[in-house]
Design an enzyme around this catalytic site. Structure first.
Site, mmCIF file in Angstrom:
data_model
loop_
_atom_site.group_PDB
_atom_site.id
_atom_site.type_symbol
_atom_site.label_atom_id
_atom_site.label_comp_id
_atom_site.label_asym_id
_atom_site.label_seq_id
_atom_site.Cartn_x
_atom_site.Cartn_y
_atom_site.Cartn_z
ATOM 1 N NE ARG A 68 22.242 2.050 -71.964
ATOM 2 C CZ ARG A 68 23.471 2.500 -71.746
ATOM 3 N NH1 ARG A 68 23.691 3.800 -71.626
ATOM 4 N NH2 ARG A 68 24.485 1.667 -71.642
ATOM 5 N NE ARG A 100 27.728 -5.052 -71.025
ATOM 6 C CZ ARG A 100 28.410 -4.104 -70.411
ATOM 7 N NH1 ARG A 100 29.116 -3.239 -71.119
ATOM 8 N NH2 ARG A 100 28.387 -4.000 -69.093
ATOM 9 C CG ASP A 134 26.250 5.875 -70.460
ATOM 10 O OD1 ASP A 134 26.665 5.296 -69.440
ATOM 11 O OD2 ASP A 134 26.143 5.323 -71.563
ATOM 12 C CB SER A 162 33.922 -1.212 -69.135
ATOM 13 O OG SER A 162 33.120 -0.844 -68.033
ATOM 14 C CG ASP A 195 30.332 -0.503 -64.352
ATOM 15 O OD1 ASP A 195 29.838 0.647 -64.270
ATOM 16 O OD2 ASP A 195 30.600 -1.041 -65.429
ATOM 17 C CG HIS A 252 27.013 2.926 -75.328
ATOM 18 N ND1 HIS A 252 27.343 1.625 -75.602
ATOM 19 C CD2 HIS A 252 26.882 3.006 -73.976
ATOM 20 C CE1 HIS A 252 27.402 0.932 -74.470
ATOM 21 N NE2 HIS A 252 27.132 1.751 -73.475
ATOM 22 C CE LYS A 309 31.524 -4.197 -66.365
ATOM 23 N NZ LYS A 309 31.632 -2.916 -67.104
ATOM 24 N NE ARG A 346 30.589 0.526 -73.957
ATOM 25 C CZ ARG A 346 30.443 0.733 -72.664
ATOM 26 N NH1 ARG A 346 30.599 1.949 -72.177
ATOM 27 N NH2 ARG A 346 30.124 -0.250 -71.842
#
Length: 488
Positions: free
Chosen positions: A135, A142, A100, A10, A359, A69, A290, A215
């Site tokens: 994670r 975030r 990921d 993203s 997403d 990341h 986002k 990232r």
């Protein structure tokens, strides 16, 4: 990104959408700095190196080869380089992936790291894994969505406190993965202890700390906790006087962290900046997860407004404390209603929104929830396009990367992979699929069509396209526009 085999993400996607050009990004910058040795010559490394003679070097980040990341090979090179330059005591605080990369792959990554650290110990370097956790549950929150995630990381990494204690990380991961509803992403926090039951690697005064993710988004919160003396998001219990550096600077506007090992890409002259200074009033909106993408990343990793009189940014709080498959509709309709209001107000010439559903829910492994998520996004798009129809505007619909369009792990022939019970394995990561783009609306000039001479157009071509739709020529060094006007 380093190669065409690297999944988009993203942040890189929104950089390209907003900047109109391709810039070397996190992974590429770190690769180059490690390969040339430039990383070790920079002010950031010199700063942390001052702790090496008497104290510990701590490395905190995602243990993965996903390349979104972080990357395991970069971590190993950094450990090697630091040990060759005087680091005698190294502690690695790992965060397991499974998002990921394949769920369950954390065991192999931990074994690889353990084996390398064992080789260093044979050379006289006291190198160990000190703590860990998944994670999505430890450290890597975030946009200030859930500070409890960061606190769990702080407790394990800094204080050496966690509900689970083990003698080594591989044993920890294997054991904790057997608990109900536990995966690599959501592994509970653990600490590694010695034969006396004492944690092997709490962070103390005088130590050096590096967050090694390249990232930015999921490192900003832990960076604030490590760097800010004035901090009230949770009780840190103690705030050690450390030498802290990020792999990169994660927020250029906040100058956070103030020390970093690799210089960030300099993204200048973004489309948002051009349009704002040419009188295009802009509205940007998304929910928390986002919001930074349609603002900070779109604007070239720059916080804040170019001109607050010309811009309005609206953040809708995301659901917190739950996984997104529980509420797969997320805030799609609320975002769309904000966008609709901005369009119908006629105060803005550009309205920019991000609908995160496909997403964020696509990452959860729940196909049923992802179907609901995509339907919610469809409903939101219709709300926005109906408003565009009312005012005679133009719409551009695209994406920053793939995810929900394929949620099945496949072999090289494209056939689904099965687990030991014969069930299809679910894919939780992004994909390598090209993203679609649709342009339309009553405001589109007659004769506008997609060019046929840009067969490999990508996200960076969107900025010039949007500038053309606003009536401007794009800068000469932007990736070319995707549209042309053909006389009928």
């Amino acid at each position: 990104l380093p190669t065409e085999d690297d999944m988009g993400n993203s942040e890189v996607g929104h950089n390209a959408l907003g900047a109109g050009r391709i810039f070397a990004q996190g992974a590429k910058l770190v690769d180059s700095a490690l390969e040339t040795g430039k990383l070790y010559e920079g002010e950031g490394f010199k700063y942390i190196k001052e702790s090496f003679p008497t104290n510990t070097l701590h490395l905190i980040g995602l243990l993965s080869d996903g390349g979104v990341h972080s990357r395991l090979d970069q971590l190993l090179l950094l450990v090697k380089g630091a040990s060759e330059r005087g680091a005698k005591r190294i502690r690695v605080h790992i965060l397991t992936d499974g998002r990921d990369v394949l769920d369950g792959s954390s065991v192999g990554f931990a074994e690889t790291l353990e084996n390398y650290l064992a080789q260093l110990r044979e050379k006289g370097v006291d190198a160990q894994i000190a703590s860990g956790g998944g994670r999505m549950y430890v450290t890597m929150d975030r946009y200030e969505n859930d500070w409890g995630v960061v606190k769990r990381g702080w407790d394990a990494q800094v204080l050496g406190e966690a509900p689970h204690k083990f003698k080594n990380a591989v044993e920890a991961i294997k054991t904790l993965r057997q608990e109900p509803n536990t995966s690599d992403q959501y592994l509970p926090p653990f600490v590694i202890v010695d034969e006396n039951g004492k944690p092997v690697g709490p962070i103390v005064d005088g130590d050096a700390v590096v967050t090694f993710n390249f990232r930015a988004d999921r490192m900003v919160m832990i960076a604030k906790a490590l760097e800010y003396a004035d901090f009230d998001k949770f009780d840190r219990v103690r705030f050690p006087k450390i030498r802290y550096a990020g792999m990169l600077q994660y927020d250029g506007e906040l100058k956070l962290p103030s020390k970093y090992l690799v210089e960030p890409p300099e993204i200048d002259r973004t489309s948002g900046e051009y349009l704002t200074y040419n009188g295009v009033r802009t509205f940007a909106c998304s929910e928390t997860v986002k919001f930074g993408h349609v603002t900070f990343f779109w604007n070239g990793n720059r916080s804040g407004y170019f001109n607050p009189q010309m811009e309005e940014y609206v953040e809708i709080p995301s659901d917190s404390g739950i996984t997104f498959n529980v509420q797969p509709k997320m805030k799609a309709v609320e975002i769309a209603e904000k966008g609709r209001g901005a369009i119908l107000s006629k105060k803005f010439e550009q309205v920019r929104v991000n609908l995160p559903n496909s997403d964020m829910v696509g990452h959860t492994s729940s196909i049923e929830a992802t179907v609901v998520a995509c339907k919610a996004a469809d409903e939101a798009v219709k709300i926005i396009i109906d408003a565009i129809e009312q005012v005679g505007g133009i719409y551009v619909v695209t994406a920053d990367h793939g995810n929900a369009e394929d949620m099945v792990k496949r072999n090289k022939k494209g056939q689904p992979l099965l687990d030991k019970n014969g069930n299809i394995q679910i894919l939780t990561s992004h994909t390598l699929q090209p993203v679609p783009i649709a342009i339309g609306g009553p405001g589109l000039a007659p004769g506008v069509q997609f060019r046929k001479d840009v067969p490999n157009g990508g996200l960076a071509n969107v900025a010039a396209t949007v500038m053309n739709l606003h009536g401007f020529e794009a800068p000469a060094d932007y990736e070319t526009t995707l549209i042309e006007v053909v006389d009928n």
